[in-house]
Design a protein around this motif. Structure first.
Motif, PDB file in Angstrom:
ATOM      1  N   ILE A 270       0.846  -1.190   0.000  1.00  0.00           N
ATOM      2  CA  ILE A 270       0.000   0.000   0.000  1.00  0.00           C
ATOM      3  C   ILE A 270       0.881   1.239   0.000  1.00  0.00           C
ATOM      4  O   ILE A 270       1.877   1.306   0.711  1.00  0.00           O
ATOM      5  N   SER A 271       0.530   2.238  -0.801  1.00  0.00           N
ATOM      6  CA  SER A 271       1.262   3.504  -0.807  1.00  0.00           C
ATOM      7  C   SER A 271       0.272   4.651  -0.737  1.00  0.00           C
ATOM      8  O   SER A 271      -0.894   4.490  -1.085  1.00  0.00           O
ATOM      9  N   THR A 272       0.735   5.789  -0.252  1.00  0.00           N
ATOM     10  CA  THR A 272      -0.116   6.964  -0.131  1.00  0.00           C
ATOM     11  C   THR A 272      -0.040   7.769  -1.424  1.00  0.00           C
ATOM     12  O   THR A 272       1.046   8.160  -1.843  1.00  0.00           O
ATOM     13  N   PRO A 273      -1.189   8.034  -2.080  1.00  0.00           N
ATOM     14  CA  PRO A 273      -1.173   8.783  -3.343  1.00  0.00           C
ATOM     15  C   PRO A 273      -0.505  10.151  -3.174  1.00  0.00           C
ATOM     16  O   PRO A 273      -0.689  10.829  -2.170  1.00  0.00           O
ATOM     17  N   ASN A 274       0.309  10.510  -4.183  1.00  0.00           N
ATOM     18  CA  ASN A 274       0.981  11.814  -4.225  1.00  0.00           C
ATOM     19  C   ASN A 274       1.905  12.043  -3.028  1.00  0.00           C
ATOM     20  O   ASN A 274       2.171  13.178  -2.656  1.00  0.00           O
ATOM     21  N   ALA A 275       2.369  10.943  -2.420  1.00  0.00           N
ATOM     22  CA  ALA A 275       3.362  11.047  -1.355  1.00  0.00           C
ATOM     23  C   ALA A 275       4.730  10.776  -1.957  1.00  0.00           C
ATOM     24  O   ALA A 275       4.899   9.825  -2.726  1.00  0.00           O
ATOM     25  N   ILE A 276       5.720  11.604  -1.613  1.00  0.00           N
ATOM     26  CA  ILE A 276       7.034  11.491  -2.240  1.00  0.00           C
ATOM     27  C   ILE A 276       8.159  11.624  -1.220  1.00  0.00           C
ATOM     28  O   ILE A 276       8.061  12.418  -0.276  1.00  0.00           O
ATOM     29  N   ALA A 277       9.172  10.799  -1.379  1.00  0.00           N
ATOM     30  CA  ALA A 277      10.393  10.891  -0.583  1.00  0.00           C
ATOM     31  C   ALA A 277      11.518  11.354  -1.501  1.00  0.00           C
ATOM     32  O   ALA A 277      11.671  10.828  -2.609  1.00  0.00           O
ATOM     33  N   VAL A 278      12.284  12.340  -1.060  1.00  0.00           N
ATOM     34  CA  VAL A 278      13.373  12.895  -1.869  1.00  0.00           C
ATOM     35  C   VAL A 278      14.702  12.403  -1.307  1.00  0.00           C
ATOM     36  O   VAL A 278      15.089  12.762  -0.194  1.00  0.00           O
ATOM     37  N   MET A 279      15.392  11.575  -2.092  1.00  0.00           N
ATOM     38  CA  MET A 279      16.711  11.078  -1.699  1.00  0.00           C
ATOM     39  C   MET A 279      17.773  12.113  -2.063  1.00  0.00           C
ATOM     40  O   MET A 279      17.493  13.111  -2.740  1.00  0.00           O
ATOM     41  N   TYR A 280      19.000  11.858  -1.640  1.00  0.00           N
ATOM     42  CA  TYR A 280      20.086  12.789  -1.925  1.00  0.00           C
ATOM     43  C   TYR A 280      20.638  12.588  -3.333  1.00  0.00           C
ATOM     44  O   TYR A 280      20.512  11.514  -3.918  1.00  0.00           O
ATOM     45  N   PHE A 281      21.255  13.628  -3.856  1.00  0.00           N
ATOM     46  CA  PHE A 281      21.822  13.598  -5.201  1.00  0.00           C
ATOM     47  C   PHE A 281      23.311  13.275  -5.112  1.00  0.00           C
ATOM     48  O   PHE A 281      24.002  13.738  -4.203  1.00  0.00           O
ATOM     49  N   ASN A 282      23.800  12.493  -6.068  1.00  0.00           N
ATOM     50  CA  ASN A 282      25.190  12.062  -6.067  1.00  0.00           C
ATOM     51  C   ASN A 282      26.042  13.049  -6.847  1.00  0.00           C
ATOM     52  O   ASN A 282      25.760  13.341  -8.012  1.00  0.00           O
ATOM     53  N   ASN A 283      27.074  13.581  -6.210  1.00  0.00           N
ATOM     54  CA  ASN A 283      27.958  14.539  -6.868  1.00  0.00           C
ATOM     55  C   ASN A 283      28.953  13.814  -7.769  1.00  0.00           C
ATOM     56  O   ASN A 283      29.964  13.293  -7.313  1.00  0.00           O
ATOM     57  N   ARG A 284      28.671  13.783  -9.047  1.00  0.00           N
ATOM     58  CA  ARG A 284      29.550  13.156 -10.035  1.00  0.00           C
ATOM     59  C   ARG A 284      30.187  14.214 -10.947  1.00  0.00           C
ATOM     60  O   ARG A 284      30.650  13.897 -12.037  1.00  0.00           O
ATOM     61  N   SER A 285      30.187  15.453 -10.481  1.00  0.00           N
ATOM     62  CA  SER A 285      30.673  16.544 -11.322  1.00  0.00           C
ATOM     63  C   SER A 285      32.190  16.631 -11.357  1.00  0.00           C
ATOM     64  O   SER A 285      32.761  17.289 -12.222  1.00  0.00           O
ATOM     65  N   GLY A 286      32.851  15.986 -10.413  1.00  0.00           N
ATOM     66  CA  GLY A 286      34.287  16.133 -10.296  1.00  0.00           C
ATOM     67  C   GLY A 286      34.692  17.381  -9.533  1.00  0.00           C
ATOM     68  O   GLY A 286      35.886  17.654  -9.365  1.00  0.00           O
ATOM     69  N   ARG A 287      33.721  18.159  -9.061  1.00  0.00           N
ATOM     70  CA  ARG A 287      33.983  19.386  -8.304  1.00  0.00           C
ATOM     71  C   ARG A 287      33.668  19.120  -6.840  1.00  0.00           C
ATOM     72  O   ARG A 287      32.523  19.175  -6.412  1.00  0.00           O
ATOM     73  N   GLU A 288      34.707  18.836  -6.095  1.00  0.00           N
ATOM     74  CA  GLU A 288      34.521  18.443  -4.697  1.00  0.00           C
ATOM     75  C   GLU A 288      33.850  19.534  -3.885  1.00  0.00           C
ATOM     76  O   GLU A 288      33.131  19.255  -2.923  1.00  0.00           O
ATOM     77  N   ARG A 289      34.071  20.793  -4.257  1.00  0.00           N
ATOM     78  CA  ARG A 289      33.500  21.900  -3.497  1.00  0.00           C
ATOM     79  C   ARG A 289      31.980  21.939  -3.587  1.00  0.00           C
ATOM     80  O   ARG A 289      31.322  22.653  -2.829  1.00  0.00           O
ATOM     81  N   LEU A 290      31.394  21.180  -4.532  1.00  0.00           N
ATOM     82  CA  LEU A 290      29.940  21.164  -4.666  1.00  0.00           C
ATOM     83  C   LEU A 290      29.303  19.992  -3.930  1.00  0.00           C
ATOM     84  O   LEU A 290      28.101  19.777  -4.041  1.00  0.00           O
ATOM     85  N   THR A 291      30.085  19.253  -3.147  1.00  0.00           N
ATOM     86  CA  THR A 291      29.540  18.120  -2.404  1.00  0.00           C
ATOM     87  C   THR A 291      28.369  18.502  -1.492  1.00  0.00           C
ATOM     88  O   THR A 291      27.432  17.718  -1.340  1.00  0.00           O
ATOM     89  N   PRO A 292      28.371  19.698  -0.848  1.00  0.00           N
ATOM     90  CA  PRO A 292      27.195  20.057  -0.038  1.00  0.00           C
ATOM     91  C   PRO A 292      25.889  20.070  -0.829  1.00  0.00           C
ATOM     92  O   PRO A 292      24.808  19.964  -0.249  1.00  0.00           O
ATOM     93  N   LEU A 293      25.981  20.176  -2.148  1.00  0.00           N
ATOM     94  CA  LEU A 293      24.781  20.199  -2.973  1.00  0.00           C
ATOM     95  C   LEU A 293      24.088  18.847  -3.022  1.00  0.00           C
ATOM     96  O   LEU A 293      22.930  18.757  -3.412  1.00  0.00           O
ATOM     97  N   GLN A 294      24.774  17.780  -2.605  1.00  0.00           N
ATOM     98  CA  GLN A 294      24.138  16.459  -2.582  1.00  0.00           C
ATOM     99  C   GLN A 294      22.889  16.485  -1.706  1.00  0.00           C
ATOM    100  O   GLN A 294      21.814  16.053  -2.126  1.00  0.00           O
ATOM    101  N   LYS A 295      23.033  16.983  -0.485  1.00  0.00           N
ATOM    102  CA  LYS A 295      21.865  17.132   0.380  1.00  0.00           C
ATOM    103  C   LYS A 295      21.097  18.391   0.023  1.00  0.00           C
ATOM    104  O   LYS A 295      19.883  18.463   0.217  1.00  0.00           O
ATOM    105  N   GLY A 296      21.826  19.386  -0.500  1.00  0.00           N
ATOM    106  CA  GLY A 296      21.194  20.664  -0.793  1.00  0.00           C
ATOM    107  C   GLY A 296      20.081  20.565  -1.823  1.00  0.00           C
ATOM    108  O   GLY A 296      19.030  21.205  -1.681  1.00  0.00           O
TER     109      GLY A 296
END
Length: 427
Positions: A49-75
């Motif tokens: 069973i799932s709740t209609p229009n319910a959404i969970a947002v996972m973190y994004f993986n920083n694959r840019s090669g720019r380590e300084r943008l790692t905070p954007l994973q959770k951001g």
């Protein structure tokens, strides 16, 4: 029949608890961790069973090669959760609840969506959608955000149209991802609501990255460093309300004090620990872009303005010689319940996952690590720790952080028992 009703009621309360205020606070509480453990214990009994229009947002993986943008994973997740929660027809899982669940699933260091985690997270949270993605390298001064939505009832991943744009306009990239998700959920927006959603959390990339770094520090129990990041975010953008609220939350919960936040009284800060692969945030890169313990000023904005073909030097952190500290929940001098309970010891640094808890009365306990910053001691009625009327002292022995620093005093915590307290009151 009664069991079925009770189970459905329980599941409903679980869902309401995790979506009631999708952007409430940034500190993960012990109540949320207890809730996450309860959800996992019910995993085998949960249906599809799932709740209609319910959404969970996972973190994004920083694959840019720019380590300084790692905070954007959770951001990216923080911005999406904040915006999706403004749409009345969408129910969003609160980020701290999701983080607590990921910690219990031993996925807290990444929180990234893949073919295994998305179905399980969707099932546990009764969500009909789970979303996440990757931060990719675009042109020399651009980023590309690749996202997908997992439809839990259909067991299907749907890639979304990539969002590309300038590095210093990440707030615009988030909006592109946001509207792709809403379109996938087939939710119509009024012109007024769309205009509301188009307003950014902040137009300052420097402020946003400082905010997101603070949130990651908070998740790891490094509250003073989190407060420093929130203060820096407010220097970059004084109107960033989320940073204001997060800082007030730390102060209101007593996790930081005005004295600690005062540079004059605080004095030099302990060195940042060397970054580890599972930190979720590269502390070295934060130092490199000016998000360390010192005031930053325009350091971050300058770093973001550099061309990517320029060499990026990350300074080496000095050796960490600061002893870790520990706090206990429940606090010392609390009366423990002999019929069963637990004590959670939270450490200020990532620990080497060694050590042992010793009881003064030789009571029988179970103990072990929950991640690398929380150690749990628990007992049950048939293994009571209250085997006499004496106070119970729990001593932490052999605990050290990843830099081999032994635990700072105090390492012993003394409690009374409800049985002895009740007997003394009768006498």
């Amino acid at each position: 029949m009664n069991n079925t009703v009770l189970r459905l009621t329980s599941l409903t309360l679980i869902w309401l608890y995790c979506t009631a205020v999708a952007q409430a606070g940034q500190v993960i509480t012990q109540e949320e961790r207890a809730w996450a453990r309860q959800v996992l214990t019910q995993e085998k009994t949960l249906g599809a069973i799932s709740t209609p229009n319910a959404i969970a947002v996972m973190y994004f993986n920083n694959r840019s090669g720019r380590e300084r943008l790692t905070p954007l994973q959770k951001g990216m997740a923080v911005m999406l959760i904040t915006d999706l929660a403004k749409v009345e027809k969408i129910r969003v899982v609160e980020r701290t609840k999701l983080q607590a669940l990921l910690d219990e699933m031993e996925l807290g260091a990444s929180g990234l969506m893949d073919a295994e985690t998305a179905p399980e997270v969707g099932l546990l949270l009764r969500a009909s959608y789970v979303t996440g993605g990757d931060i990719l390298q675009g042109t020399s001064k651009e980023l590309e955000i690749s996202s997908s939505v997992f439809d839990v009832p259909l067991d299907k991943f749907t890639p979304q149209q990539p969002a590309a744009g300038a590095v210093n306009e990440i707030f615009k990239l988030e909006k592109k991802v946001l509207f792709h998700i809403i379109d996938h959920m087939q939710i119509a927006l009024s012109p007024q609501k769309k205009a509301e959603l188009e307003r950014p959390l902040s137009t300052s990339t420097a402020a946003l990255l400082a905010l997101f770094a603070g949130i990651d520090y908070s998740d790891r129990g490094l509250y003073l460093r989190a407060a420093n990041m929130y203060e820096q975010a407010l220097i970059e953008d004084p109107s960033l309300k989320m940073a204001q609220n997060a800082l007030l939350e730390l102060k209101g919960m007593g996790l930081v004090t005005l004295e600690e936040l005062s540079g004059e009284q605080r004095g030099p800060q302990p060195p940042l620990p060397a970054s580890a692969p599972d930190d979720g945030l590269s502390t070295g890169s934060i130092v490199a872009i000016g998000l360390g313990v010192a005031a930053v000023g325009g350091g971050l904005a300058f770093a973001l303005g550099q061309d990517d073909d320029e060499s990026e030097t990350t300074p080496v952190d000095p050796e960490d010689t600061t002893p870790p500290t520990v706090t206990a929940d429940p606090a010392e001098n609390t009366a423990l319940d002999c019929s069963g309970g637990n004590i959670l010891f939270s450490f200020s640094e990532a620990m080497a996952e060694t050590g042992e808890a010793l009881l003064s009365n030789e009571g029988i306990i179970q103990q072990g690590w929950r991640g690398n910053r929380v150690y749990e001691v628990n007992w049950s009625a048939d293994e009571s720790i209250c085997n006499n009327l004496s106070p119970i002292t729990v001593t932490l022995s052999g605990f050290k952080d990843t830099s081999e620093n032994l635990l700072a005093e105090p390492t012993s915590f003394t409690y009374s028992s409800r049985n002895s307290t009740a007997l003394q009151s009768e006498l």
